[in-house]
Scaffold this active site. Structure first.
Site, short mmCIF file in Angstrom:
data_model
loop_
_atom_site.label_atom_id
_atom_site.label_comp_id
_atom_site.label_asym_id
_atom_site.label_seq_id
_atom_site.Cartn_x
_atom_site.Cartn_y
_atom_site.Cartn_z
N HIS A 201 37.30 29.66 15.00
CA HIS A 201 36.50 30.52 15.98
C HIS A 201 36.70 29.98 17.64
O HIS A 201 36.24 30.62 18.29
CB HIS A 201 35.02 30.58 15.97
S1 FES Z 1 34.61 27.06 15.85
FE1 FES Z 1 33.79 28.35 14.33
S2 FES Z 1 34.05 26.47 12.77
FE2 FES Z 1 34.80 25.84 14.35
#
Ligand code: FES
Length: 236
Positions: A201
């Protein structure tokens, strides 16, 4: 005597009739009939009269408390409270015993330590090892990276932590390689801050493993570790 028994079982009217009959004028017959009447009279007197209660309710006064109502309430509350405390203590002991029983024993935990020879990791390089099922990042930092990790305004960080609080030796950074967002494994030497980047993410960690950008809320976790010798690292 047998005559008396048989007479006593007669109805009262029969006994009186017997007394009035001429044949009952003999002394023996008259005394038998009189005794029969007495027996029947006693039976009549001891029989319950119509409408008279036949059930006798005993008195419970002996069992009643002689103390006041308030004093009894205090005692009741004390007993209820005491039983509650004892039950809670028993439940806690049971759960604690169960958890202790389920947790790993000391010998298993001792085997869970990992020893790393630091001489095999060149400066400026990362190594990833597996410890208790998790990846652990070991970074041999350069002096420039150490300076970079220290030249920062701590209060501007999402999870404020000084670099010196995250390392035992500035040149060795040891962290659990699990993103604090949702648990992915970040990539080393990547991201906007020259540290680690989580592609799941988009979380960026700096060269001290602190979260700088993206959804992760916390810095990368530091495991328990020690340096038994200058050249040896023991994790766990
Ligand atoms: S940014 Fe979502 S798991 Fe690492």
């Amino acid at each position: 005597m047998a005559t008396l028994r048989s007479l006593s079982s007669l109805p009262a009217t029969a006994s009186r009739s017997l007394l009035r009959t001429p044949s009952a004028t003999t002394p023996l017959a008259r005394s038998a009939a009189a005794a029969c009447l007495q027996v029947q009279q006693r039976r009549h007197d001891s029989a319950p009269a119509y409408g008279k209660p036949t059930t006798v309710i005993p008195s419970w006064g002996y069992y009643k408390s002689k103390k006041s109502g308030d004093s009894n309430k205090v005692f009741s509350y004390f007993m209820v409270g005491s039983m509650g405390v004892l039950s809670a203590a028993a439940a806690k002991a049971t759960v604690q015993d169960f958890l202790v029983n389920m947790s790993a024993s000391a010998d298993v935990l001792a085997m869970a330590k990992v020893e790393v020879a630091l001489g095999t990791i060149p400066e400026g390089k990362n190594v990833v090892i597996k410890w208790r099922g998790k990846p652990v990042f070991i970074r041999h930092r350069t002096s420039d990276e150490i300076d970079e990790a220290n030249n920062i305004n701590i209060s501007s960080l999402r999870d404020p932590q000084a670099d010196e609080d995250r390392v035992k030796k500035p040149e060795w950074l040891v962290m659990i390689g699990v993103c604090t967002h949702l648990g992915c494994v970040p990539i080393g030497e990547a991201g906007d801050y020259g540290g680690w980047f989580c592609p799941c993410h988009g979380s960026h960690y700096d060269i001290s493993g602190r979260i700088r950008k993206g959804p992760a809320p916390l810095n990368l976790e530091i495991p328990e570790y020690d340096f038994p010798t200058d050249d040896t690292l023991v994790i766990g």
